[in-house]
Write an enzyme that holds these catalytic residues in place. Structure first.
Site, PDB file in Angstrom:
ATOM      1  N   CYS A   2       0.857  -1.179   0.000  1.00  0.00           N
ATOM      2  CA  CYS A   2       0.000   0.000   0.000  1.00  0.00           C
ATOM      3  C   CYS A   2       0.895   1.231   0.000  1.00  0.00           C
ATOM      4  O   CYS A   2       2.109   1.113   0.112  1.00  0.00           O
ATOM      5  CB  CYS A   2      -0.851   0.032   1.264  1.00  0.00           C
ATOM      6  SG  CYS A   2      -1.827  -1.459   1.488  1.00  0.00           S
ATOM      7  N   ARG A  27       1.168   1.701  -6.085  1.00  0.00           N
ATOM      8  CA  ARG A  27       1.316   0.711  -5.024  1.00  0.00           C
ATOM      9  C   ARG A  27      -0.023   0.046  -4.665  1.00  0.00           C
ATOM     10  O   ARG A  27      -0.076  -0.821  -3.814  1.00  0.00           O
ATOM     11  CB  ARG A  27       1.903   1.375  -3.770  1.00  0.00           C
ATOM     12  CG  ARG A  27       3.257   2.012  -3.995  1.00  0.00           C
ATOM     13  CD  ARG A  27       3.739   2.699  -2.737  1.00  0.00           C
ATOM     14  NE  ARG A  27       4.008   1.736  -1.688  1.00  0.00           N
ATOM     15  CZ  ARG A  27       5.145   1.090  -1.535  1.00  0.00           C
ATOM     16  NH1 ARG A  27       6.137   1.313  -2.378  1.00  0.00           N
ATOM     17  NH2 ARG A  27       5.308   0.235  -0.556  1.00  0.00           N
ATOM     18  N   TRP A  75      -3.683  -1.592  -1.293  1.00  0.00           N
ATOM     19  CA  TRP A  75      -3.619  -2.814  -2.095  1.00  0.00           C
ATOM     20  C   TRP A  75      -4.070  -3.888  -1.121  1.00  0.00           C
ATOM     21  O   TRP A  75      -3.345  -4.243  -0.188  1.00  0.00           O
ATOM     22  CB  TRP A  75      -2.178  -3.026  -2.572  1.00  0.00           C
ATOM     23  CG  TRP A  75      -1.884  -4.350  -3.199  1.00  0.00           C
ATOM     24  CD1 TRP A  75      -1.285  -5.427  -2.597  1.00  0.00           C
ATOM     25  CD2 TRP A  75      -2.123  -4.740  -4.544  1.00  0.00           C
ATOM     26  NE1 TRP A  75      -1.154  -6.444  -3.503  1.00  0.00           N
ATOM     27  CE2 TRP A  75      -1.657  -6.059  -4.702  1.00  0.00           C
ATOM     28  CE3 TRP A  75      -2.695  -4.095  -5.647  1.00  0.00           C
ATOM     29  CZ2 TRP A  75      -1.738  -6.746  -5.909  1.00  0.00           C
ATOM     30  CZ3 TRP A  75      -2.777  -4.788  -6.841  1.00  0.00           C
ATOM     31  CH2 TRP A  75      -2.299  -6.095  -6.955  1.00  0.00           C
ATOM     32  N   ASN A 101       1.195   0.065   5.884  1.00  0.00           N
ATOM     33  CA  ASN A 101       1.588  -0.721   4.709  1.00  0.00           C
ATOM     34  C   ASN A 101       2.345  -1.929   5.233  1.00  0.00           C
ATOM     35  O   ASN A 101       3.348  -1.772   5.924  1.00  0.00           O
ATOM     36  CB  ASN A 101       2.486   0.126   3.793  1.00  0.00           C
ATOM     37  CG  ASN A 101       3.157  -0.724   2.718  1.00  0.00           C
ATOM     38  OD1 ASN A 101       2.587  -1.701   2.259  1.00  0.00           O
ATOM     39  ND2 ASN A 101       4.361  -0.336   2.340  1.00  0.00           N
ATOM     40  N   GLY A 102       1.859  -3.139   4.914  1.00  0.00           N
ATOM     41  CA  GLY A 102       2.526  -4.351   5.382  1.00  0.00           C
ATOM     42  C   GLY A 102       1.497  -5.356   5.855  1.00  0.00           C
ATOM     43  O   GLY A 102       0.306  -5.230   5.542  1.00  0.00           O
ATOM     44  N   GLU A 482       9.704 -19.593 -20.301  1.00  0.00           N
ATOM     45  CA  GLU A 482       9.447 -18.272 -19.734  1.00  0.00           C
ATOM     46  C   GLU A 482      10.478 -17.257 -20.244  1.00  0.00           C
ATOM     47  O   GLU A 482      10.132 -16.123 -20.587  1.00  0.00           O
ATOM     48  CB  GLU A 482       9.433 -18.351 -18.194  1.00  0.00           C
ATOM     49  CG  GLU A 482       9.286 -17.048 -17.451  1.00  0.00           C
ATOM     50  CD  GLU A 482       8.049 -16.224 -17.831  1.00  0.00           C
ATOM     51  OE1 GLU A 482       7.164 -16.723 -18.535  1.00  0.00           O
ATOM     52  OE2 GLU A 482       8.008 -15.048 -17.417  1.00  0.00           O
ATOM     53  N   LYS A 486       9.604 -13.833 -22.326  1.00  0.00           N
ATOM     54  CA  LYS A 486      10.049 -12.502 -21.885  1.00  0.00           C
ATOM     55  C   LYS A 486      10.745 -11.774 -23.034  1.00  0.00           C
ATOM     56  O   LYS A 486      10.490 -10.614 -23.300  1.00  0.00           O
ATOM     57  CB  LYS A 486      11.032 -12.584 -20.713  1.00  0.00           C
ATOM     58  CG  LYS A 486      10.540 -12.811 -19.332  1.00  0.00           C
ATOM     59  CD  LYS A 486       9.663 -11.760 -18.740  1.00  0.00           C
ATOM     60  CE  LYS A 486       8.230 -11.922 -19.168  1.00  0.00           C
ATOM     61  NZ  LYS A 486       7.355 -12.754 -18.389  1.00  0.00           N
ATOM     62  N   GLU A 489       8.222 -10.735 -25.867  1.00  0.00           N
ATOM     63  CA  GLU A 489       7.236  -9.686 -25.633  1.00  0.00           C
ATOM     64  C   GLU A 489       7.837  -8.296 -25.457  1.00  0.00           C
ATOM     65  O   GLU A 489       7.180  -7.321 -25.800  1.00  0.00           O
ATOM     66  CB  GLU A 489       6.289 -10.040 -24.478  1.00  0.00           C
ATOM     67  CG  GLU A 489       6.880 -10.047 -23.091  1.00  0.00           C
ATOM     68  CD  GLU A 489       5.818 -10.326 -22.018  1.00  0.00           C
ATOM     69  OE1 GLU A 489       6.175 -10.912 -21.004  1.00  0.00           O
ATOM     70  OE2 GLU A 489       4.645  -9.942 -22.195  1.00  0.00           O
ATOM     71  N   HIS A 505      15.239 -33.878 -33.370  1.00  0.00           N
ATOM     72  CA  HIS A 505      14.030 -34.332 -34.077  1.00  0.00           C
ATOM     73  C   HIS A 505      13.504 -33.252 -35.013  1.00  0.00           C
ATOM     74  O   HIS A 505      12.330 -33.274 -35.382  1.00  0.00           O
ATOM     75  CB  HIS A 505      12.963 -34.762 -33.065  1.00  0.00           C
ATOM     76  CG  HIS A 505      13.422 -35.910 -32.231  1.00  0.00           C
ATOM     77  ND1 HIS A 505      13.481 -37.208 -32.694  1.00  0.00           N
ATOM     78  CD2 HIS A 505      13.926 -35.952 -30.960  1.00  0.00           C
ATOM     79  CE1 HIS A 505      13.966 -38.003 -31.752  1.00  0.00           C
ATOM     80  NE2 HIS A 505      14.243 -37.247 -30.687  1.00  0.00           N
ATOM     81  N   LYS A 604      -1.771  -5.329 -19.875  1.00  0.00           N
ATOM     82  CA  LYS A 604      -1.370  -6.013 -18.636  1.00  0.00           C
ATOM     83  C   LYS A 604      -2.344  -7.118 -18.279  1.00  0.00           C
ATOM     84  O   LYS A 604      -1.962  -8.179 -17.832  1.00  0.00           O
ATOM     85  CB  LYS A 604      -1.265  -4.989 -17.497  1.00  0.00           C
ATOM     86  CG  LYS A 604      -0.795  -5.587 -16.181  1.00  0.00           C
ATOM     87  CD  LYS A 604       0.637  -6.067 -16.251  1.00  0.00           C
ATOM     88  CE  LYS A 604       1.087  -6.773 -14.999  1.00  0.00           C
ATOM     89  NZ  LYS A 604       2.268  -7.629 -15.243  1.00  0.00           N
TER      90      LYS A 604
HETATM   91  O1  M6R Z   1      -2.996 -11.821 -15.025  1.00  0.00           O
HETATM   92  P1  M6R Z   1      -2.628 -13.163 -15.554  1.00  0.00           P
HETATM   93  O2  M6R Z   1      -1.534 -13.813 -14.791  1.00  0.00           O
HETATM   94  O3  M6R Z   1      -3.801 -14.086 -15.697  1.00  0.00           O
HETATM   95  O4  M6R Z   1      -2.074 -12.889 -17.013  1.00  0.00           O
HETATM   96  C1  M6R Z   1      -1.710 -13.941 -17.844  1.00  0.00           C
HETATM   97  C2  M6R Z   1      -0.898 -13.462 -19.015  1.00  0.00           C
HETATM   98  O5  M6R Z   1      -1.639 -12.552 -19.775  1.00  0.00           O
HETATM   99  C3  M6R Z   1       0.414 -12.803 -18.574  1.00  0.00           C
HETATM  100  O6  M6R Z   1       1.183 -13.662 -17.797  1.00  0.00           O
HETATM  101  C4  M6R Z   1       1.238 -12.384 -19.806  1.00  0.00           C
HETATM  102  O7  M6R Z   1       1.680 -13.509 -20.482  1.00  0.00           O
HETATM  103  C5  M6R Z   1       2.420 -11.495 -19.379  1.00  0.00           C
HETATM  104  N1  M6R Z   1       2.452 -10.319 -20.162  1.00  0.00           N
HETATM  105  C6  M6R Z   1       3.733 -12.167 -19.566  1.00  0.00           C
HETATM  106  O8  M6R Z   1       4.798 -11.379 -19.176  1.00  0.00           O
END
Ligand code: M6R
Length: 609
Positions: A2, A27, A75, A101-102, A482, A486, A489, A505, A604
């Site tokens: 928060c 936050r 939050w 906050n905490g 992963e 990263k 994207e 293969h 997001k």
């Molecule tokens: O909010 P969520 O974890 O459900 O979101 C899932 C994906 O949209 C999210 O992880 C997306 O792949 C990210 N941008 C990856 O960095």
């Protein structure tokens, strides 16, 4: 996570507090509120659910006057986002107000104790115990009462306290949550972070854990937990407002990467403790239900799906239950076999991803029990699942998920251990040994963050490539996926992750002189095989960045550059091995001049199908 602010001086507090909170909304923004003591010495609290704009509207209609006050943007952790759970919280007489906050870990115990002394509670929050504790201990000295209250509290906190008994001062303290003090001319401030006060002053004290501060219009006094006065260095902040919001980092993504040691620790707090069984706070699933599970589905999207792949390895290995991992958008349309012995674990940072939510509804409709792993209290998945396990990563602002992923991994370990405990698939010693290693992870992530130079150099030499490959076996393959996501994207470099054994293969046909490969070789049991795969690609001219556990330096013979991560037992390594891959993606994107925090075409939270 928060945000808190406080003001004491000659000006009206409300607009200063609101302006400060507007800089802390990153936050959290589940609710906002202020407590201001007016010139007649009365406490006036104004707070409401939702974004700060709601509070601003309320304050416009019912202005609150006064030259001293505290403010909060929330939050949610304990208790859903609501007016009642909003801060500031007060004692019943409304003589003491607190912003926090905490997390107060022992709040249930304190609450019961206070109830036995006649205190009443009106919210579901952990914070509400604090004004009541201060009230209990108040005996003519606010600082003394806050010190005594804090001595009873376990957990993390940054607190701002005001009281009508001493209406000229704010008392503040921190432990494991950030707090700074801003020093102005005949006015002083507290805040969770520099941006909140940057328009008022640039002179700040950075408080250490368990340091107490008393602010009045004319001065700032800092005390140790033993009550001794401390002289601290006053810092002059030179960052601009934008840099300050990112804690001095250039982007939210890199800031969030660096927050991982803290949030990993927060996610384990009060759940993983030496010598004690794994405790999953709000999980209601019984031992009998856990024993009866014959199939687990982990369902998620994107990065959360990758955390689920690690979850499969972990739950199968620790609890010996078969696990299938599905992409949510596929799961909902493939008519999966579900019955009342099926457990679904949905993983979602936001808790609002449309496909994940639809998969959850589908599974519940068919009789499965659902555990939601999410970062957002009160989110849709948290409301609709049977059980919720929160990742305490705090708000993740950068579109590219980093700290949410590592805390999701921690949650997978906790579920694996919790199930193992209930199904007797591991001995107490085995569980203890994994827990002890988990507790070392925050420190080891911190160490791993020190590899920036090798990664920056590698990025500078390779960012112009159009394609890259990530290779790994076992858990390293899961992390490679992963790392590849990263990179794609945020740097827009095409990349693929492959299981090392699958190379021959088909994929190896793509390897030619100069092809860039990131090879993960952290898994002891698969190390030799992975080194063979590295040789297969280097023989064909690939330039390889190798990732291995400290001590395995022979990997250097086969690769262009090598990165080492600290040793920890094999199953936990993904928490460490993903960190260099996050950094690599970041430095690649920086080299290419990409908009790191807001990559093109992405949102997001994906709340549509
Ligand atoms: O909010 P969520 O974890 O459900 O979101 C899932 C994906 O949209 C999210 O992880 C997306 O792949 C990210 N941008 C990856 O960095």
């Amino acid at each position: 996570m928060c945000g808190i602010v406080g003001y004491v001086g000659k000006r009206q507090a409300a607009p200063i507090l609101v302006e400060g909170l507007s800089k802390l909304e990153y936050r959290g923004y589940d609710s906002a509120g202020v407590a201001i003591i007016d010139e007649a010495g009365n406490m006036n609290v104004s707070k409401c659910k939702g974004r700060l704009a709601n509070l601003e509207g309320k304050l416009e209609q019912e202005p609150v006057q006064g030259l001293i006050g505290i403010g909060h943007t929330r939050w949610a952790t304990h208790g859903e986002p609501s007016d009642r759970n909003s801060h500031p919280h007060t004692n019943e007489k409304e003589t003491i107000s607190v912003v926090h906050n905490g997390i107060i870990e022992n709040y249930m115990h304190l609450r019961e104790w206070l109830i036995s002394k006649g205190y009443k509670f009106y919210s579901e929050t952990d914070t509400e115990v604090i004004p009541n504790l201060v009230d209990y201990f108040y005996d003519g000295n606010l600082l003394d009462a806050v010190m005594k209250a804090v001595s009873k509290m376990e957990g993390s906190y940054a607190l701002g306290v005001v009281s009508t008994y001493e209406p000229d001062k704010i008392v503040a303290v921190r432990k494991d949550s950030p707090l700074i003090v801003g020093v102005g001319a005949e006015e002083n401030f507290i805040a969770s972070d520099v941006p909140a006060i940057l328009n008022q002053t640039r002179d700040v004290y950075y408080l250490n854990d368990k340091e107490f501060v008393v602010l009045t219009e004319t001065g700032v006094e800092i005390y140790s937990a033993e009550g001794e006065k401390i002289n601290k260095e006053l810092h002059h902040v030179t960052w601009n407002a934008d840099a300050a919001e990112k804690g001095g980092f250039e982007h939210f993504m890199i800031k969030e990467i660096h927050e991982q040691p803290k949030v990993i620790k927060d996610t384990m707090t009060s759940r993983i403790m030496p010598g004690k069984p794994v405790t999953l706070d709000d999980i209601k699933i019984t031992k009998e239900q856990i024993e009866n599970i014959d199939k687990v589905y982990i369902v998620a999207c994107g990065t959360a799906y990758h955390a689920g792949i690690v979850g499969k390895y972990v739950i199968e290995r620790l609890a010996r239950i078969p696990v299938e991992v599905d992409i949510a958008s596929e799961f909902r349309y493939r008519n999966p076999i579900i019955n009342d012995r099926t457990l679904m674990i949905v993983v979602s940072q936001s808790g609002e991803t449309a496909d994940t939510l639809a998969a959850l509804r589908e599974a519940r409709a068919q009789g499965a029990r659902v555990i939601a792993v999410t970062n957002v209290v009160g989110s849709s998945v948290s409301r609709e699942a049977d059980d919720v396990l929160y990742t305490w990563a705090g708000p993740e602002i950068a579109v590219a998920s980093t700290k949410a992923y590592t805390t999701q991994l921690i949650t997978m370990y906790m579920i694996g251990l919790f199930f193992a405990q209930n199904r007797n698939t591991l001995t107490t010693e085995e569980i203890e040994s994994i827990k002890n290693d988990m507790l070392t992870l925050p420190e080891k992530v911190e160490e791993t963050l020190n590899h920036k130079e090798v990664l920056q150099k590698f990025a500078a030499n390779t960012y112009m490539h159009k394609d890259m490959f990530f290779l790994g076996r076992g858990l390293d393959y899961a992390v490679a996926m992963e790392g590849s996501l990263k990179l794609k994207e945020i740097s827009y470099i095409h990349s693929e992750a492959y299981a090392g054994g699958e190379l021959k293969h088909g994929t190896i046909a793509l390897i030619e002189p100069g092809t860039i490969v990131v090879a993960l070789a952290t898994q002891k049991s698969l190390y030799e095989k992975m080194v063979s795969n590295i040789k297969e690609v280097t023989t064909r001219g690939a330039k390889v960045l190798g990732l291995a556990v400290e001590g395995n330096t022979d990997v250097e013979k086969a690769v262009e550059s090598a990165i080492y991560i600290p040793e920890v037992q094999e199953v936990l390594l993904p928490v460490l091995s993903v960190v260099p891959l996050q950094l690599l993606a970041y430095y690649m994107a920086i080299q290419k001049g990409c908009d790191v925090d807001k990559p093109r075409n992405l949102a997001k939270s994906v709340t549509v199908e």
